[in-house]
Design a protein around this motif. Structure first.
Motif, PDB file in Angstrom:
ATOM      1  N   TRP A  45      61.851  41.851  33.267  1.00 54.97           N
ATOM      2  CA  TRP A  45      61.035  40.760  33.796  1.00 54.97           C
ATOM      3  C   TRP A  45      61.288  40.409  35.258  1.00 54.97           C
ATOM      4  CZ3 TRP A  45      56.759  39.186  31.608  1.00 54.97           C
ATOM      5  CH2 TRP A  45      56.587  39.405  30.235  1.00 54.97           C
ATOM      6  N   ILE A  46      62.394  40.938  35.819  1.00 55.16           N
ATOM      7  CA  ILE A  46      62.705  40.600  37.220  1.00 55.16           C
ATOM      8  C   ILE A  46      62.869  41.844  38.074  1.00 55.16           C
ATOM      9  CG2 ILE A  46      64.295  39.394  38.773  1.00 55.16           C
ATOM     10  CD1 ILE A  46      65.070  37.566  36.469  1.00 55.16           C
ATOM     11  N   LEU A  47      63.800  42.697  37.715  1.00 57.49           N
ATOM     12  CA  LEU A  47      64.186  43.789  38.601  1.00 57.49           C
ATOM     13  C   LEU A  47      63.149  44.903  38.671  1.00 57.49           C
ATOM     14  CD1 LEU A  47      67.988  43.947  37.717  1.00 57.49           C
ATOM     15  CD2 LEU A  47      66.866  42.720  39.592  1.00 57.49           C
ATOM     16  N   LYS A  48      62.439  45.140  37.593  1.00 56.92           N
ATOM     17  CA  LYS A  48      61.394  46.163  37.600  1.00 56.92           C
ATOM     18  C   LYS A  48      60.037  45.603  37.993  1.00 56.92           C
ATOM     19  CE  LYS A  48      63.135  49.779  34.558  1.00 56.92           C
ATOM     20  NZ  LYS A  48      62.894  50.556  33.314  1.00 56.92           N
ATOM     21  N   VAL A  49      59.996  44.329  38.330  1.00 53.85           N
ATOM     22  CA  VAL A  49      58.756  43.676  38.755  1.00 53.85           C
ATOM     23  C   VAL A  49      58.867  43.417  40.250  1.00 53.85           C
ATOM     24  CG1 VAL A  49      57.271  41.667  38.444  1.00 53.85           C
ATOM     25  CG2 VAL A  49      58.490  42.626  36.487  1.00 53.85           C
ATOM     26  N   GLY A  50      57.952  43.956  41.030  1.00 52.74           N
ATOM     27  CA  GLY A  50      58.074  43.917  42.491  1.00 52.74           C
ATOM     28  C   GLY A  50      58.074  42.530  43.083  1.00 52.74           C
ATOM     29  N   ASP A  51      57.226  41.658  42.566  1.00 55.46           N
ATOM     30  CA  ASP A  51      57.163  40.291  43.063  1.00 55.46           C
ATOM     31  C   ASP A  51      56.555  39.411  41.980  1.00 55.46           C
ATOM     32  OD1 ASP A  51      54.385  40.728  43.094  1.00 55.46           O
ATOM     33  OD2 ASP A  51      54.322  41.077  45.248  1.00 55.46           O
ATOM     34  N   PHE A  52      56.369  38.133  42.295  1.00 56.17           N
ATOM     35  CA  PHE A  52      55.929  37.200  41.266  1.00 56.17           C
ATOM     36  C   PHE A  52      54.488  37.460  40.838  1.00 56.17           C
ATOM     37  CE2 PHE A  52      54.964  33.017  39.363  1.00 56.17           C
ATOM     38  CZ  PHE A  52      56.069  32.904  38.528  1.00 56.17           C
ATOM     39  N   ASN A  53      53.669  37.957  41.733  1.00 61.47           N
ATOM     40  CA  ASN A  53      52.297  38.262  41.351  1.00 61.47           C
ATOM     41  C   ASN A  53      52.250  39.409  40.337  1.00 61.47           C
ATOM     42  OD1 ASN A  53      51.064  36.236  42.877  1.00 61.47           O
ATOM     43  ND2 ASN A  53      51.074  37.508  44.717  1.00 61.47           N
ATOM     44  N   TYR A  80      54.605  39.932  38.213  1.00 55.59           N
ATOM     45  CA  TYR A  80      55.096  39.250  37.007  1.00 55.59           C
ATOM     46  C   TYR A  80      53.943  38.566  36.289  1.00 55.59           C
ATOM     47  CZ  TYR A  80      57.426  35.259  34.619  1.00 55.59           C
ATOM     48  OH  TYR A  80      57.846  34.296  33.729  1.00 55.59           O
ATOM     49  N   LEU A  81      53.093  37.872  37.039  1.00 58.39           N
ATOM     50  CA  LEU A  81      51.936  37.210  36.430  1.00 58.39           C
ATOM     51  C   LEU A  81      50.987  38.229  35.813  1.00 58.39           C
ATOM     52  CD1 LEU A  81      51.161  34.474  39.123  1.00 58.39           C
ATOM     53  CD2 LEU A  81      52.385  34.180  36.962  1.00 58.39           C
ATOM     54  N   TYR A  82      50.796  39.342  36.494  1.00 62.00           N
ATOM     55  CA  TYR A  82      49.941  40.410  35.964  1.00 62.00           C
ATOM     56  C   TYR A  82      50.512  40.946  34.657  1.00 62.00           C
ATOM     57  CZ  TYR A  82      47.201  44.714  35.787  1.00 62.00           C
ATOM     58  OH  TYR A  82      46.370  45.723  35.397  1.00 62.00           O
ATOM     59  N   LYS A  83      51.830  41.073  34.600  1.00 63.85           N
ATOM     60  CA  LYS A  83      52.494  41.544  33.387  1.00 63.85           C
ATOM     61  C   LYS A  83      52.299  40.556  32.237  1.00 63.85           C
ATOM     62  CE  LYS A  83      57.176  42.785  31.766  1.00 63.85           C
ATOM     63  NZ  LYS A  83      56.818  44.023  31.037  1.00 63.85           N
ATOM     64  N   LEU A  84      52.328  39.268  32.548  1.00 63.40           N
ATOM     65  CA  LEU A  84      52.100  38.243  31.520  1.00 63.40           C
ATOM     66  C   LEU A  84      50.676  38.335  30.958  1.00 63.40           C
ATOM     67  CD1 LEU A  84      53.782  35.151  33.197  1.00 63.40           C
ATOM     68  CD2 LEU A  84      54.522  36.216  31.063  1.00 63.40           C
TER      69      LEU A  84
END
Length: 327
Positions: A288-296, A298-302
């Motif tokens: 949820w953090i290290l493999k996700v480039g940025d918060f956007n 992260y939102l796309y992943k959600l």
């Protein structure tokens, strides 16, 4: 008074935090926590942070589990209904990786209030007769950290005084001011020059923001300064106290933001259940953090569907799609 452009990205704002800094946050347990910034602190691998809060929550558990925090001064940590205990804090405390100094809730509020108004301490009778005041539980003192070498650590955990005005009997407790290096706040709106508006409950936000030397504000939206100042009584912090502003919609997820979206209880419960071991935390952080480039990302992943369920109805100010009163 500087009117320089204070707008930054999350990454640029977090770069203002140095290893070893003391930090505090806005919000309360699982409400209005600056999670986008917290994730970025983990990505940038900040270390030896000194976390000073009225209470803590999911954000604190993430920072502690990631090894970012060395000293934790607060009164509580957990996830409310979605995970009563701070499992990561307990694990790091037991292993000796984390120093924990315990104050009462009232004491922490008063410590930040003292820092906010620029006095070295404030008086109270809170916690008289409890082990909160027991000298043998002065953990920072036992670690030799109250010798004045660190300007944010007071030389005593508490002191005492007699009433010099009315002669009332008994001791008055003096609690030391908290003066964090950095406060990171998540709010609903900030003006493009930095004026801060918080909607709904404000908790100890004003005290935390004013006590810190550097104030980073992450907002759901940046609005024109001339518009936000038309209703000055709705604003909490003037622009000249703010050092950096970031616009990040959904930036408090999985915690909630009144009027914008609900707490994502399922996400927090999943975090709590998966991070009771260090191996579990590391796997969760990797996903949820290290493999996700940025918060956007992260939102796309959600996913839109999940976020839309949490979105507040503009009239009610809460989601009409979230089920309540059932597990």
């Amino acid at each position: 008074m500087s009117l320089k452009d204070k707008r930054m990205t999350i990454a640029e704002a977090v770069e203002l935090i140095k290893d070893g800094d003391s930090i505090t946050f806005s919000g309360f347990t699982i409400w209005r926590r600056p999670m986008a910034a917290v994730y970025e602190i983990v990505r940038q691998r900040k270390r030896n942070l000194h976390l000073i809060e009225v209470n803590s929550g999911t954000h604190g558990e993430i920072l502690i589990g990631a090894g970012c925090v060395k000293i934790f001064e607060s009164c509580w940590i957990g996830h409310e209904l979605f995970g009563k205990l701070g499992a990561n804090m307990a694990r790091k405390l037991q292993s000796g990786e984390l120093i924990v100094e315990d104050y009462s809730h009232v004491h922490m509020v008063m410590r930040l209030m003292a820092g906010a108004i620029g006095v070295p301490f404030l008086p109270t009778r809170a916690s008289l007769g409890t082990d909160i005041l027991n000298p043998k539980y002065d953990v920072l003192g036992k670690h030799g950290l109250r010798q004045g070498q660190n300007p944010v650590i007071p030389r005593q955990k508490f002191s005492y005084a007699k009433d010099p005005f009315y002669g009332e009997e008994g001791d008055i407790i003096l609690v030391p001011a908290a003066r964090p290096d950095v406060c990171i706040a998540h709010v609903q709106q900030v003006g493009d020059q930095g004026t801060v508006r918080v909607m709904g409950q404000r908790y100890s936000d004003a005290e935390a923001m004013k006590a810190a030397k550097t104030l980073i504000v992450v907002a759901e939206e940046i609005v024109p300064e001339e518009v936000i100042r038309r209703e000055p009584t709705a604003n909490l912090i003037p622009h000249y106290l703010v050092d950096a502003i970031v616009e990040q919609p959904w930036g408090a997820h999985p915690t909630g933001c009144f009027g914008y979206y609900e707490v994502d209880g399922a996400f927090i419960r999943d975090f709590y259940n998966k991070t009771k071991t260090q191996e579990g935390f590391d796997a969760w952080a990797e996903e949820w953090i290290l493999k996700v480039g940025d918060f956007n990302e992260y939102l796309y992943k959600l996913g839109f569907g999940r976020l839309d369920t949490l979105r507040a109805n503009s009239s009610y100010k809460y989601s009409t799609h979230v089920k309540r009163g059932a597990r």
